[in-house]
Scaffold this motif. Structure first.
Motif, PDB file in Angstrom:
ATOM      1  N   ARG A  14      -0.774   3.958  -2.036  1.00  0.00           N
ATOM      2  CA  ARG A  14      -0.377   2.678  -2.633  1.00  0.00           C
ATOM      3  C   ARG A  14      -1.573   1.835  -3.064  1.00  0.00           C
ATOM      4  O   ARG A  14      -1.576   1.233  -4.141  1.00  0.00           O
ATOM      5  N   GLU A  15      -2.612   1.803  -2.204  1.00  0.00           N
ATOM      6  CA  GLU A  15      -3.772   0.956  -2.507  1.00  0.00           C
ATOM      7  C   GLU A  15      -4.471   1.398  -3.798  1.00  0.00           C
ATOM      8  O   GLU A  15      -4.932   0.583  -4.588  1.00  0.00           O
ATOM      9  N   ASP A  16      -4.572   2.725  -4.006  1.00  0.00           N
ATOM     10  CA  ASP A  16      -5.292   3.258  -5.167  1.00  0.00           C
ATOM     11  C   ASP A  16      -4.483   3.193  -6.458  1.00  0.00           C
ATOM     12  O   ASP A  16      -5.040   3.107  -7.549  1.00  0.00           O
TER      13      ASP A  16
END
Ligand SMILES: Cc1cc2nc3c(=O)[nH]c(=O)nc-3n(C[C@H](O)[C@H](O)[C@H](O)COP(=O)(O)O)c2cc1C
Length: 176
Positions: free
Chosen positions: A168-170
Motif C-alpha cells: 500500500r505504501e509504495d
C-alpha cells in the motif's frame, strides 16, 4: 457473498478437478460478464465459449510459456474485441475479463487469465508467429475481432492461499 470476500477469494488457479461446468452456470457467467461497462457504451467485447477438451488442449499449446495448464480446464472463455467498434477495445475486454473472473468466484469456480494479445507463441521468437494468428487457425474467431485473453475456468479441489500484501505504501500516492 460479501464484496470483500469475493475479492479476497479471487486467485489465479491453474489446476482443476474433473467436474464439468453446467450450462446453467456458464449462462450465468456470460450474463454477469455482459454487464461490463465499455467506453462510450460501445459494447465491443465478444465472448467465445469453448467446452471441447480437444480444442482446449490445442489452445493450451498457444504459447510455450504460461498456457500449458489450460489443458486441464473443462471450460475456456475467449475474450475478444471488435476493433472498429472502439479504439479502446483492449480496455473494454480487460474489464469484461475481470468481471468474468469475479463471477467465477461467486459461482464457486476458479479461473486464470491467459494472455493472448501481444504475445508470441515462442518466447525466444518475439517476432515469430503470434498467439492471435494461431488461435485464428483453431477457432472461428470473427475477422473483425482480436483476442485479448482467454479465461480458463473450472472447479478446484483445494482452497488457494490468501492474497499476499499489497504494498500500500509504495503503490498509493495521496495528492496534497
Ligand atoms: C493481464 C494479465 C495477464 C496474465 N497472463 C497470464 C498468463 O498468460 N498465464 C498465466 O498463467 N497467468 C496469467 N495471469 C495471471 C497472473 O499471473 C496473476 O493474476 C498474478 O500472478 C497474481 O496472482 P492472483 O491472480 O492469484 O492474485 C495474467 C493476469 C493478468 C491480469
Amino acid at each position: 457473498m460479501e464484496f470483500r470476500e469475493l475479492l479476497d477469494k479471487r486467485r489465479s488457479v491453474r489446476k482443476y478437478s474433473d467436474h464439468g461446468v453446467s450450462r446453467e452456470v456458464v449462462d450465468s457467467l456470460i450474463d454477469a460478464t455482459l454487464t461490463a461497462p465499455s467506453a462510450r457504451n460501445t459494447r465491443s467485447t465478444k465472448l467465445m465459449v469453448v467446452e471441447s477438451a480437444e480444442k482446449i488442449e490445442k489452445m493450451s499449446q498457444m504459447r510455450d510459456y504460461g498456457s500449458s495448464f489450460m489443458k486441464g480446464a473443462p471450460l475456456a472463455i475467449v475474450v475478444m474485441g471488435e476493433r472498429e467498434k472502439s479504439d479502446v477495445w483492449r480496455a473494454n475486454c480487460a474489464i469484461s475479463a475481470t468481471i468474468l473472473q469475479l463471477a467465477c468466484v461467486d459461482k464457486g469456480l476458479v479461473s486464470c487469465w491467459v494472455q493472448a494479445d501481444g504475445r508470441p507463441r515462442l518466447k525466444s521468437e518475439p517476432q515469430g508467429e503470434q498467439v492471435d494468428e494461431y488461435l485464428r487457425g483453431l477457432l472461428s474467431i470473427p475477422e473483425e475481432c482480436s483476442v485479448l485473453c482467454i479465461i480458463a475456468i473450472g472447479y478446484s479441489d483445494f482452497e488457494p492461499a490468501p492474497l499476499p500484501s499489497f504494498e500500500r505504501e509504495d503503490r498509493v500516492v495521496w495528492e496534497e
